[in-house]
Design a protein around this motif. Sequence first.
Motif, PDB file in Angstrom:
ATOM      1  N   PRO A 284       0.809  -1.222   0.000  1.00 21.07           N
ATOM      2  CA  PRO A 284       0.000   0.000   0.000  1.00 21.07           C
ATOM      3  C   PRO A 284       0.838   1.266   0.000  1.00 21.07           C
ATOM      4  O   PRO A 284       0.336   2.345  -0.334  1.00 21.07           O
ATOM      5  N   ALA A 285       2.117   1.155   0.356  1.00 25.56           N
ATOM      6  CA  ALA A 285       2.985   2.327   0.362  1.00 25.56           C
ATOM      7  C   ALA A 285       3.573   2.634  -1.015  1.00 25.56           C
ATOM      8  O   ALA A 285       4.219   3.659  -1.202  1.00 25.56           O
ATOM      9  N   ASN A 286       3.344   1.752  -1.974  1.00 26.24           N
ATOM     10  CA  ASN A 286       3.887   1.955  -3.315  1.00 26.24           C
ATOM     11  C   ASN A 286       2.955   2.871  -4.104  1.00 26.24           C
ATOM     12  O   ASN A 286       1.877   2.455  -4.536  1.00 26.24           O
ATOM     13  N   SER A 287       3.372   4.102  -4.327  1.00 30.97           N
ATOM     14  CA  SER A 287       2.517   5.068  -5.020  1.00 30.97           C
ATOM     15  C   SER A 287       2.295   4.704  -6.481  1.00 30.97           C
ATOM     16  O   SER A 287       1.292   5.104  -7.071  1.00 30.97           O
ATOM     17  N   LEU A 288       3.190   3.913  -7.060  1.00 37.93           N
ATOM     18  CA  LEU A 288       3.024   3.520  -8.456  1.00 37.93           C
ATOM     19  C   LEU A 288       1.758   2.701  -8.663  1.00 37.93           C
ATOM     20  O   LEU A 288       1.117   2.782  -9.709  1.00 37.93           O
TER      21      LEU A 288
ATOM     22  N   ALA B  30      -8.052 -10.014 -15.764  1.00 38.86           N
ATOM     23  CA  ALA B  30      -7.344  -8.949 -16.462  1.00 38.86           C
ATOM     24  C   ALA B  30      -5.855  -9.166 -16.263  1.00 38.86           C
ATOM     25  O   ALA B  30      -5.425  -9.961 -15.409  1.00 38.86           O
ATOM     26  N   ILE B  31      -5.064  -8.469 -17.052  1.00 34.33           N
ATOM     27  CA  ILE B  31      -3.618  -8.472 -16.874  1.00 34.33           C
ATOM     28  C   ILE B  31      -3.139  -7.037 -16.966  1.00 34.33           C
ATOM     29  O   ILE B  31      -3.654  -6.246 -17.765  1.00 34.33           O
ATOM     30  N   GLU B  32      -2.152  -6.689 -16.151  1.00 30.78           N
ATOM     31  CA  GLU B  32      -1.647  -5.327 -16.079  1.00 30.78           C
ATOM     32  C   GLU B  32      -0.142  -5.299 -16.300  1.00 30.78           C
ATOM     33  O   GLU B  32       0.553  -6.302 -16.150  1.00 30.78           O
ATOM     34  N   GLY B  33       0.346  -4.111 -16.649  1.00 35.33           N
ATOM     35  CA  GLY B  33       1.774  -3.842 -16.736  1.00 35.33           C
ATOM     36  C   GLY B  33       2.011  -2.422 -16.256  1.00 35.33           C
ATOM     37  O   GLY B  33       1.069  -1.643 -16.127  1.00 35.33           O
ATOM     38  N   TRP B  34       3.260  -2.095 -15.998  1.00 34.19           N
ATOM     39  CA  TRP B  34       3.570  -0.711 -15.604  1.00 34.19           C
ATOM     40  C   TRP B  34       4.777  -0.215 -16.389  1.00 34.19           C
ATOM     41  O   TRP B  34       5.853   0.042 -15.864  1.00 34.19           O
ATOM     42  N   PRO B  35       4.610  -0.108 -17.716  1.00 33.70           N
ATOM     43  CA  PRO B  35       5.721   0.236 -18.597  1.00 33.70           C
ATOM     44  C   PRO B  35       6.142   1.704 -18.486  1.00 33.70           C
ATOM     45  O   PRO B  35       5.474   2.531 -17.869  1.00 33.70           O
ATOM     46  N   VAL B  36       7.255   1.985 -19.134  1.00 33.53           N
ATOM     47  CA  VAL B  36       7.744   3.351 -19.258  1.00 33.53           C
ATOM     48  C   VAL B  36       6.872   4.098 -20.262  1.00 33.53           C
ATOM     49  O   VAL B  36       6.543   3.576 -21.332  1.00 33.53           O
ATOM     50  N   ALA B  37       6.484   5.311 -19.915  1.00 35.76           N
ATOM     51  CA  ALA B  37       5.730   6.151 -20.836  1.00 35.76           C
ATOM     52  C   ALA B  37       6.671   6.681 -21.918  1.00 35.76           C
ATOM     53  O   ALA B  37       7.831   7.005 -21.657  1.00 35.76           O
ATOM     54  N   GLY B  38       6.173   6.745 -23.142  1.00 37.98           N
ATOM     55  CA  GLY B  38       7.005   7.228 -24.232  1.00 37.98           C
ATOM     56  C   GLY B  38       7.926   6.144 -24.757  1.00 37.98           C
ATOM     57  O   GLY B  38       7.815   4.974 -24.423  1.00 37.98           O
ATOM     58  N   SER B  39       8.888   6.566 -25.579  1.00 33.82           N
ATOM     59  CA  SER B  39       9.727   5.597 -26.284  1.00 33.82           C
ATOM     60  C   SER B  39      11.180   5.599 -25.831  1.00 33.82           C
ATOM     61  O   SER B  39      11.989   4.845 -26.374  1.00 33.82           O
TER      62      SER B  39
ATOM     63  N   VAL C 149       4.209  -0.747 -26.766  1.00 34.36           N
ATOM     64  CA  VAL C 149       4.022  -2.190 -26.928  1.00 34.36           C
ATOM     65  C   VAL C 149       2.716  -2.636 -26.281  1.00 34.36           C
ATOM     66  O   VAL C 149       1.906  -3.347 -26.892  1.00 34.36           O
ATOM     67  N   PHE C 150       2.494  -2.210 -25.042  1.00 32.48           N
ATOM     68  CA  PHE C 150       1.273  -2.599 -24.335  1.00 32.48           C
ATOM     69  C   PHE C 150       0.038  -2.017 -25.022  1.00 32.48           C
ATOM     70  O   PHE C 150      -0.983  -2.706 -25.166  1.00 32.48           O
ATOM     71  N   ALA C 151       0.126  -0.761 -25.454  1.00 31.93           N
ATOM     72  CA  ALA C 151      -1.019  -0.137 -26.124  1.00 31.93           C
ATOM     73  C   ALA C 151      -1.344  -0.856 -27.431  1.00 31.93           C
ATOM     74  O   ALA C 151      -2.522  -1.090 -27.752  1.00 31.93           O
ATOM     75  N   ASP C 152      -0.326  -1.222 -28.189  1.00 32.48           N
ATOM     76  CA  ASP C 152      -0.548  -1.922 -29.456  1.00 32.48           C
ATOM     77  C   ASP C 152      -1.229  -3.272 -29.238  1.00 32.48           C
ATOM     78  O   ASP C 152      -1.906  -3.785 -30.150  1.00 32.48           O
ATOM     79  N   LEU C 153      -1.066  -3.845 -28.056  1.00 33.85           N
ATOM     80  CA  LEU C 153      -1.626  -5.165 -27.761  1.00 33.85           C
ATOM     81  C   LEU C 153      -2.898  -5.088 -26.922  1.00 33.85           C
ATOM     82  O   LEU C 153      -3.306  -6.071 -26.308  1.00 33.85           O
TER      83      LEU C 153
ATOM     84  N   LEU D 140      -4.467   3.128 -17.023  1.00 35.56           N
ATOM     85  CA  LEU D 140      -5.273   3.360 -15.831  1.00 35.56           C
ATOM     86  C   LEU D 140      -4.834   4.613 -15.091  1.00 35.56           C
ATOM     87  O   LEU D 140      -5.651   5.322 -14.513  1.00 35.56           O
ATOM     88  N   ASP D 141      -3.526   4.841 -15.094  1.00 37.83           N
ATOM     89  CA  ASP D 141      -2.993   5.943 -14.304  1.00 37.83           C
ATOM     90  C   ASP D 141      -1.588   6.256 -14.811  1.00 37.83           C
ATOM     91  O   ASP D 141      -0.921   5.394 -15.397  1.00 37.83           O
ATOM     92  N   ARG D 142      -1.161   7.504 -14.572  1.00 34.86           N
ATOM     93  CA  ARG D 142       0.207   7.920 -14.871  1.00 34.86           C
ATOM     94  C   ARG D 142       0.796   8.485 -13.576  1.00 34.86           C
ATOM     95  O   ARG D 142       0.805   9.700 -13.372  1.00 34.86           O
ATOM     96  N   PRO D 143       1.272   7.594 -12.705  1.00 33.31           N
ATOM     97  CA  PRO D 143       1.702   8.027 -11.378  1.00 33.31           C
ATOM     98  C   PRO D 143       2.951   8.895 -11.378  1.00 33.31           C
ATOM     99  O   PRO D 143       3.187   9.633 -10.424  1.00 33.31           O
ATOM    100  N   THR D 144       3.773   8.781 -12.430  1.00 29.91           N
ATOM    101  CA  THR D 144       4.953   9.637 -12.573  1.00 29.91           C
ATOM    102  C   THR D 144       5.059  10.018 -14.044  1.00 29.91           C
ATOM    103  O   THR D 144       4.426   9.396 -14.913  1.00 29.91           O
ATOM    104  N   PRO D 145       5.859  11.036 -14.368  1.00 25.16           N
ATOM    105  CA  PRO D 145       6.013  11.407 -15.789  1.00 25.16           C
ATOM    106  C   PRO D 145       6.569  10.283 -16.646  1.00 25.16           C
ATOM    107  O   PRO D 145       6.350  10.277 -17.867  1.00 25.16           O
ATOM    108  N   ASN D 146       7.280   9.336 -16.039  1.00 27.70           N
ATOM    109  CA  ASN D 146       7.934   8.280 -16.808  1.00 27.70           C
ATOM    110  C   ASN D 146       7.232   6.934 -16.757  1.00 27.70           C
ATOM    111  O   ASN D 146       7.695   5.984 -17.376  1.00 27.70           O
ATOM    112  N   ARG D 147       6.140   6.824 -16.014  1.00 29.50           N
ATOM    113  CA  ARG D 147       5.551   5.512 -15.822  1.00 29.50           C
ATOM    114  C   ARG D 147       4.037   5.559 -16.008  1.00 29.50           C
ATOM    115  O   ARG D 147       3.377   6.519 -15.606  1.00 29.50           O
ATOM    116  N   VAL D 148       3.494   4.508 -16.627  1.00 34.37           N
ATOM    117  CA  VAL D 148       2.054   4.401 -16.838  1.00 34.37           C
ATOM    118  C   VAL D 148       1.593   3.020 -16.394  1.00 34.37           C
ATOM    119  O   VAL D 148       2.264   2.021 -16.664  1.00 34.37           O
ATOM    120  N   ILE D 149       0.482   2.950 -15.679  1.00 34.08           N
ATOM    121  CA  ILE D 149      -0.132   1.682 -15.303  1.00 34.08           C
ATOM    122  C   ILE D 149      -1.143   1.326 -16.374  1.00 34.08           C
ATOM    123  O   ILE D 149      -2.047   2.112 -16.672  1.00 34.08           O
TER     124      ILE D 149
END
Length: 206
Positions: A95-99, A147-156, A170-174, A179-188
């Motif tokens: 629960p302490a993981n903000s990502l 469902a299945i989730e990933g938390w890839p890097v945003a952008g290329s 890659v995840f979007a293409d598939l 769900l969320d963008r908890p940091t500028p570099n990461r997307v759930i």
Amino acid sequence: MTADVETRPVGPAELTVLADLFRSSRNTRHCWCQAFCTSRTRWALGWFGGGNRRQFEAVAAADPQPMGVLATVDGEPVGWAACGPRSRYPVATDPANSLTAVMERSEDDRVWLAPCLFVRPDHRGTGITYALVRAAVALAADHHAVAIEGWPVAGSDPPPGEEFVGREKVFADLGFRPLDRPTPNRVIMRRELAGRQPDGHVGTVS
């Protein structure tokens, strides 16, 4: 896409082949995908001396569900995707993981996570990552995940040290949706699993 890439689930019988792949990189050789599966202290202590490998092997022996999927080309291991129920990964359920704050905790046993991807350097850029994520989706569906989730890097252009989580495209293409963008570099990202088609492919996102 590499024409002859094959994927298969990884359980105890595949650990020797997986070890061959992991030896191709200093990071995978020492990490054994334990960064998400244990405390930071235990992971660091297991980095040398084989502790992380032993922990991975112990989980593989005790858990009836596969640890992930392996990609091979002409019989040679070239890529790996860790995947399994979200409850397998303490970092994702902390629960302490903000990502991962957006994740619904009541789903931890029914939603799968694909937290880590690795492709051998000499096979990068050939579609192996796509094959691995597709296989992870299919494996989750086979094990009745909702469902299945990933938390890839945003952008290329992933920051150094974060390439292993994959790229948003890659995840979007598939069929994964953010769900969320908890940091500028990461997307759930998440893909709902609506069942299997008769040809064995995963059905369209619902």
